[in-house]
Write a protein that holds these residues in place. Structure first.
Motif, PDB file in Angstrom:
ATOM      1  N   LYS A   7       0.824  -1.207   0.000  1.00 51.89           N
ATOM      2  CA  LYS A   7       0.000   0.000   0.000  1.00 51.89           C
ATOM      3  C   LYS A   7       0.864   1.267   0.000  1.00 51.89           C
ATOM      4  O   LYS A   7       0.640   2.176  -0.778  1.00 51.89           O
ATOM      5  N   ILE A  42      -5.821  -2.151   0.004  1.00 49.39           N
ATOM      6  CA  ILE A  42      -4.599  -2.901  -0.304  1.00 49.39           C
ATOM      7  C   ILE A  42      -4.820  -3.651  -1.616  1.00 49.39           C
ATOM      8  O   ILE A  42      -5.905  -4.223  -1.831  1.00 49.39           O
ATOM      9  N   ARG A  82      -8.106  -7.350   1.519  1.00 48.65           N
ATOM     10  CA  ARG A  82      -7.667  -6.046   1.010  1.00 48.65           C
ATOM     11  C   ARG A  82      -7.863  -4.907   2.006  1.00 48.65           C
ATOM     12  O   ARG A  82      -7.998  -3.742   1.640  1.00 48.65           O
ATOM     13  N   SER A  83      -7.933  -5.250   3.259  1.00 51.45           N
ATOM     14  CA  SER A  83      -7.856  -4.226   4.292  1.00 51.45           C
ATOM     15  C   SER A  83      -7.377  -4.942   5.539  1.00 51.45           C
ATOM     16  O   SER A  83      -7.465  -6.166   5.632  1.00 51.45           O
TER      17      SER A  83
END
Lengths: 590, 383, 345
Positions: free
Chosen positions: A78, A144, A231-232
């Motif tokens: 990220k 992400i 994705r987080s």
């Protein structure tokens, strides 16, 4: 070549077939998502199989280790726009480094101290994540990037499925390999008692650390998969509760079995999901009963299957091991010159509080003789054994072996000098076959690293170790029992297995603690023959034994102990005639 | 029955679940009805039962899942609601970190979601992902500005801050630090406590030692009462401020006489009966309070539950416009629903009046908060 | 930090530590007798506190229905587990303990709760409602597990904790409760203001410890429990059934938990899930103390309480980090002194 039997391959075949699952027509998309969560949890649970189920160390911190891997790759992809694929080695490295650091302190803790230790650092790390600006504090990091293969972003659950279950497959394979290797046998030996393992040269502290770091690396790997699917990232999935979830997955599935980890992960994930659907239909939507019902189900299942579900499905049956009899022999020790002084015990002493268990004992042992150590119960014989072999530390006195000082050295150092032993209370690993137990004895004669074991680069050496184990087993007359579970033998035979294990060390000095106990008459005769033959080959033997007939016919010399002190020392006939011995000991013999 | 076949049978039973689909609008809800945020999630769940079963002639169904304030479960729930229940819109969830974890899924599946949590970071700064995300509770910065404004007006120069050691307290610390700086107020102590702490004596001693003119406590529900009670014990004589997180009657019950005189910003619904009749929010708010207390007992209403009600108000307003562009259950409908929500103006909710724009997916202005104090064990609107 | 702050922090730490000490004691006891690490200990604290809070405000606590349900479940479970053995007298005793006892407590509560019968009655009632839950749970969850590994027992305790937390939410709701203090007295000693409730806590903790000491040293049942703790097989050989010892140990754990809850609810807010963190501190103390030593556990509990109070003054955001990482060296020291950690299980 040791070829994995069918029994070991079929779980792998199942996993490979499972790779096709998401592409089944009509397969609900959410089921694939659920299987993805299952896969990630299964990887963590496999790590727990090694650490907890097999290594015997309970960890309440696996989720936090997962967090280490997750945050590493999250930050890299990220904030630094690096490829998620770079996050994998980095994540594993950070987790391994972190685990080594934490483990260096924690795995030294024993039993419940260890469990609390894992709670302690995982709570500490959790709140550190939550208060660290670098990792976005409580809100964490979102947005992400997903994994990419050749420019294609793996957003679809079915794509993630392939990656995740490939990961599960790898983790399972690697773990099977590891457990089947020299380092893996050391981990499995921890469960049979750290003392026994150490007596064959296993560095138990390092082995515990290895199990811990290995399970951490698997958790870190799961963390990497988790982040790029989710994705987080924020601290909530890395807390104490999630760690407990992983632990109960492993236990419910069967903590000592790799397929159990998969089963447990699948069951817990699936049941939790189904409960969300079923319970509101049963009880209405006014309350939340999931955790209540889940807890009750769990209790019911554990009463039904206290060792988890997998052992119910597949009973423990060690696989048959093909032995490569023509494997090159392992290097052997040169025996010391017959008659030279091998072991000197000078004024050896051990106090337990006010009690003197061993009181200034002196004796020497010449190379190539059999010395019997006898005395009534509680005379201090086994304690003397423990003092010589480094299992216990003397309060005073000196132990010298081949001229070098052994006093107070750790057991594995003693083993490295060529001193092997058996135990009064048999210490075999119940979850290993006879030959696997025996192979532990050859630990110091192999050198393959855990990594080599993981990657199967150790096969040549391992074949030699097993060939040696088979040879020693044949030597003690138990070749037929090689593939049976160790504890399925009669107790007397288990003692003989311990002798085979000791012989695998290629000992100069063999210490036997009541080897004839529990043997039938003809078995005793065979044992006598074996021990005499060993003596003829140059092995020196020190044995503790109660069976006078057996001892008198076998030994060259006797040392008699009573209440921790030496009463007499000399050839059997002379000792037998010694009035003090007759009075104190022989009079009371059974 | 052998154990193996019992296992197989259990597997079959668990496998049976295949919802049938009709032509209805499906609302998926994931909220934290258990775990650390249950005091938010429970009234929200109770409010779902009050939501309209029909909007613009279309049937509406609600599927409620609990995520226990865990972001993994929140995301899994969201996927379940979208993939299994074919939800057209997602309402939830109660906490900021879990909401932040969900926004990726909203953008990726192109299903709009309405968050019920506090932090402005869920919808700001607007980007391609957050386009799909709306939020009905007041942004925390709106509330922080209100407190800082009130402090400045009452001559407060120094403030001691104590907040939850979680996303709520952390978000407030950040927003209030900014708001205070704008009003030249100095924060002289910045402490944290955990929701379930049995003692906050250490933190309170630190606060008292810093001698602030006022103390701001940022916690939600009854746990926020403990620092205030401890401050009272230590005879702290300054002003007390709380956040809108405490706006339920349980706080008054636990706080008792120690929370008298506390000042806090809140959605107007907290004091709906005291609002002037000219305020359009009043009717909406009273309508909700009446319905909620009819179902759950007098005095049971909490402002957090009303956020779920507001989400449905936004949905109700947006559905007619979206129906013109697609049928429920279709991607067109979901996209149109998003567009339609973004275009809503002057939507009267229980907590405020929303004017959505492409940049602002909350749409509240200062009408969405009132300053309230506690007097005689009841909430009282400050002028 | 000046002296007065120092003293206040010590006072705060000691009061909290006293509660941790009580829990540590019961954890040590339960572990010694049954090998169960009672993760769910904290729930008895929460239930005790919440039940007393309800009684003290004139409400009928929902916990009585939980008690009735658990009694019923224990009755059925016991009947099923011992379906071949339980006859006549044993059956009657079982029914008395699992059905008649909760029925009597429920009846007493229904009569007394609305009448505001005074602090003493309400305290006794709250403790009476929560205490029997623990032995019922032992009968349901642990007794059938006899010789299972410590790990299996631990996971069972975790499962119990999950179920009880869920039940707590259903019966008590998500918000916290508080009860009026036993006495409004405030003792001023220099910079210290010691609330009467703190005196109550310290006094009752001390009394309970002395009581436990007398129980273990002087009574036959207490000695039997100790014998079981030392050697389960041996105790059985001399006629002390392990199951009965387990029921007794859990009963004491339930009693201590419930009483702790009643003691703290006037001083702090108690939540349905708040017991867990309190229990975890008790657990920490029990282990630092060596999971076998009662004085060690008490000392460790006071230490944990004081450490917590000081770290919340110094760096409140990192309180848990400080408290929990500080115990690692202690553990290490104990572990090394304790020996090489040979052969668990």
């Amino acid at each position: 070549m040791t070829r994995p039997g069918l029994a070991k391959l079929w779980p792998l075949a199942c996993i490979a077939l499972a790779g096709l699952v998401p592409w089944i027509p009509g397969m609900p998309a959410f089921w694939v998502t659920l299987l993805n969560y299952t896969g990630i949890a299964a990887i963590v649970a496999i790590g727990l199989v090694v650490l907890t189920g097999i290594g015997g160390m309970t960890s309440f911190g696996q989720a936090t280790l997962l967090g280490l891997g997750a945050y590493t790759t999250a930050i890299m992809s990220k904030y630094y726009d690096l490829s998620p694929w770079l996050g994998l080695p980095a994540g594993l490295l950070v987790t391994a480094a972190g685990a080594t650091l934490i483990g260096a302190v924690t795995v030294r803790l024993s039993g419940h101290y260890l469990a609390l230790g894992t709670i302690a650092w995982s709570v500490g790390l959790y709140y550190t994540f939550a208060n660290l600006d670098l990792v976005g504090r409580n809100d964490g990091i979102s947005g992400i990037p997903p994994l990419e293969v050749a420019g294609y972003r793996l957003l679809d659950a079915r794509m993630s499925f392939t990656v995740i279950w490939l990961g599960v497959l790898l983790a399972a394979l690697a773990t099977m390999n590891l457990l089947d290797s020299r380092a893996g046998r050391a981990i499995r030996a921890l469960k049979g008692g750290a003392v026994a393992a150490a007596s064959f040269g296993v560095d138990t502290a390092r082995t515990r650390l290895l199990a811990f770091v290995y399970s951490a690396v698997l958790a870190g790997f799961a963390g990497w998969l988790y982040v790029h699917m989710q994705r987080s990232v924020n601290p909530t999935p890395f807390g104490f509760y999630q760690s407990i979830q992983y632990l109960l997955m492993a236990v419910i599935g069967g903590a000592a079995h790799i397929p159990g980890a998969l089963l447990g992960a699948a069951l817990v994930t699936l049941v939790n999901d189904r409960l969300q659907d079923i319970l509101p239909k049963l009880f209405g939507a006014r309350g939340n009963y999931e955790s209540i019902v889940f807890g009750m189900l769990l209790i019911a299942v554990l009463q039904w299957a206290p060792d988890g579900l997998w052992p119910l499905i597949a009973r423990f049956r060690p696989r048959r091991r093909a032995i490569q009899a023509d494997a090159p022999r392992l290097a052997a020790q040169t025996m010391p010159e017959r008659g030279s002084t091998l072991l000197e015990v000078v004024r050896l002493r051990r106090n337990f509080g006010g009690l003197v268990a061993v009181n200034d004992i002196d004796f020497t042992l010449k190379a190539g003789e059999i010395l019997g150590l006898i005395g009534p119960n509680g005379a201090g014989k086994s304690t003397t054994f423990n003092l010589i072999t480094g299992v216990d530390t003397p309060s005073g006195g000196i132990v010298r072996f081949r001229g070098g000082d052994l006093t107070g050295r750790p057991a594995r150092h003693v083993a490295a000098q060529g001193i092997a032993r058996t135990f009064q209370h048999v210490k075999l690993v119940p979850t290993m076959s006879v030959i696997e137990n025996v192979a532990i004895g050859a630990h110091l004669r192999g050198h393959a690293s855990p990594l080599a074991g993981l990657l199967r680069l150790d096969r040549a050496e391992d074949a030699r170790l097993y060939a040696e184990a088979a040879r020693q087993l044949a030597r003690v007359g138990l070749a037929d029992a090689a593939d049976r579970p160790a504890t399925s033998l009669a107790l007397g035979q288990q003692r003989i297995v311990e002798i085979a294990r000791a012989l695998c060390l290629d000992p100069v000095l063999l210490l036997l603690d009541e080897p004839a106990a529990g043997l039938r008459h003809n078995e005793k005769a065979e044992l006598s023959t074996l021990l005499r033959r060993l003596r003829d080959e140059g092995v020196t033997i020190l044995l503790v034994e109660h069976d006078m007939e057996f001892v008198m016919g076998l030994v060259d010399r006797l040392v008699v102990m009573d209440f921790g002190t030496k009463l007499a020392d000399g050839p059997p006939d002379a000792v037998r005639a010694d009035p003090r011995v007759i009075e104190a000991y022989l009079g009371s013999v059974e | 029955m052998s154990r193996t076949s019992a296992i197989l049978a259990a597997a079959v039973v668990f496998g049976l679940a295949a919802p049938a689909f009709a032509d209805t609008i499906r609302v998926g809800v994931t909220i934290s009805t258990t775990g650390p945020a249950a005091s938010l999630g429970v009234p929200q769940r109770n409010s779902i039962a009050l939501l309209p079963k029909e909007i613009a002639g279309q049937q509406v169904t609600y599927t409620v899942l609990d995520d226990g304030a865990d972001s993994t479960r929140a995301v899994a729930n969201m996927r379940k609601l979208i993939e299994e229940e074919k939800a057209d819109i997602i309402i939830g969830t109660s906490t900021t970190p879990a909401s932040l974890a969900m926004i990726n899924v909203a953008a990726e599946t192109k299903v709009p979601m309405i968050s019920l949590s506090a932090s402005a970071s869920i919808i700001q700064p607007m980007d391609a992902t957050k386009r799909w995300v709306f939020k009905v509770p007041q942004n925390d910065n709106l509330m922080a500005d209100a407190i800082a404004g009130h402090m400045a007006a009452s001559g407060v120069k120094t403030v001691g801050f104590i907040g939850f050691n979680d996303a709520y307290g952390d978000g407030w610390a950040k927003e209030f630090t900014r708001a205070a700086a704008e009003k030249n107020i100095t924060i002289v102590a910045n402490e944290r406590f955990a929701r379930a702490d049995t003692s906050v004596t250490g933190q309170v001693l630190k606060l008292v030692a810093a001698k602030p003119d006022a103390v701001l406590i940022a916690g939600s529900g009854t746990p926020a009462a403990l620092p205030q009670k401890t401050l009272h014990e230590r005879a702290y004589a300054g002003k007390y401020y709380q956040t809108h997180g405490v706006a339920n009657n349980d706080f008054l019950r636990v706080g008792g006489k120690d929370v008298e005189g506390t000042i806090l910003p809140a959605g107007p619904i907290l004091v709906s009966a005291q609002l002037p009749d000219s305020n359009p929010i009043k009717a909406k708010a009273l309508e909700y309070v009446k319905a909620y207390e009819a179902a759950n007992g007098a005095g049971s209403v909490a402002t957090f539950g009303a956020h779920a009600y507001d989400a449905a108000i936004l949905l109700t307003a947006a559905v007619p416009g979206a129906l013109a562009k697609g049928k429920p259950g279709s991607a067109e409908f979901r996209a149109a629903l998003r567009d339609s929500m973004e275009a809503q103006k002057n939507v009267v909710m229980t907590h405020g009046i929303a004017n959505m724009t492409a940049e602002d997916h909350n749409g509240f202005d200062s009408r969405a908060r009132v300053m309230v104090t506690i007097e005689g064990g009841a909430w009282k609107l400050l002028p | 930090m000046d002296l007065s702050i120092f003293l206040i922090l010590v006072q705060d730490g000691v009061v909290n530590g006293a509660i941790y000490a009580l829990l540590a004691l019961s954890l040590v006891l339960v572990f010694a007798v049954t090998r169960v690490i009672l993760v769910a200990q904290g729930e008895f604290v929460a239930f005790g506190g919440l039940t007393y809070a309800a009684l003290a405000t004139g409400q009928t606590p929902g916990a009585i229905w939980l008690l009735g349900g658990l009694g019923l479940a224990a009755f059925a479970g016991g009947l099923w587990q011992e379906r071949r053995r339980m006859r006549g007298g044993a059956l009657l005793r079982h029914a008395l303990f699992t059905l008649a006892l909760p029925a009597a407590i429920i009846a007493a509560t229904l009569v007394l709760a609305p009448r505001r019968a005074g602090i003493v009655v309400e305290v006794l009632l709250a403790v009476a409602i929560v205490t029997p839950m623990a032995p019922y749970l032992y009968r349901i969850a642990f007794q059938p597990l006899g010789n299972a590994s410590v790990l299996t027992l631990l996971i069972t305790a975790v499962a119990l904790h999950l179920a009880l937390t869920g039940l707590g939410l259903v019966f008590f709701g998500p918000e916290g409760f508080r009860a009026p203090p036993f006495s409004d007295a405030m003792i001023l000693a220099g910079p210290l203001m010691i609330p009467g409730q703190a005196i109550w806590i310290l006094g009752l903790t001390l009394a309970l410890m002395l009581g436990l000491y007398a129980f273990f040293e002087k009574t036959l049942t207490g000695k039997a429990l100790r014998a079981t703790a030392v050697n389960r097989l041996g105790a059985r050989l001399v006629g002390i059934p392990t199951a009965q010892a387990g029921v007794l140990a859990f009963g004491l754990a339930g009693f201590i938990g419930a009483l702790s809850g009643v003691l703290i609810v006037p001083l702090t807010t108690v939540y349905y899930d708040g017991g867990f963190m309190i229990g975890l501190r008790g657990f920490t103390a029990a282990i630092i103390g060596g999971l076998g030593s009662y004085p060690g556990a008490v000392l460790a509990a006071l230490l944990v309480g004081v450490a917590e109070s000081f770290s919340s003054f110094w760096a409140s955001a990192f309180k848990e980090v400080i408290v929990f990482t500080a115990i690692i060296p202690v553990l290490l020291w104990r572990s090394l002194r304790h020996g090489n950690g040979e052969d668990e299980e």
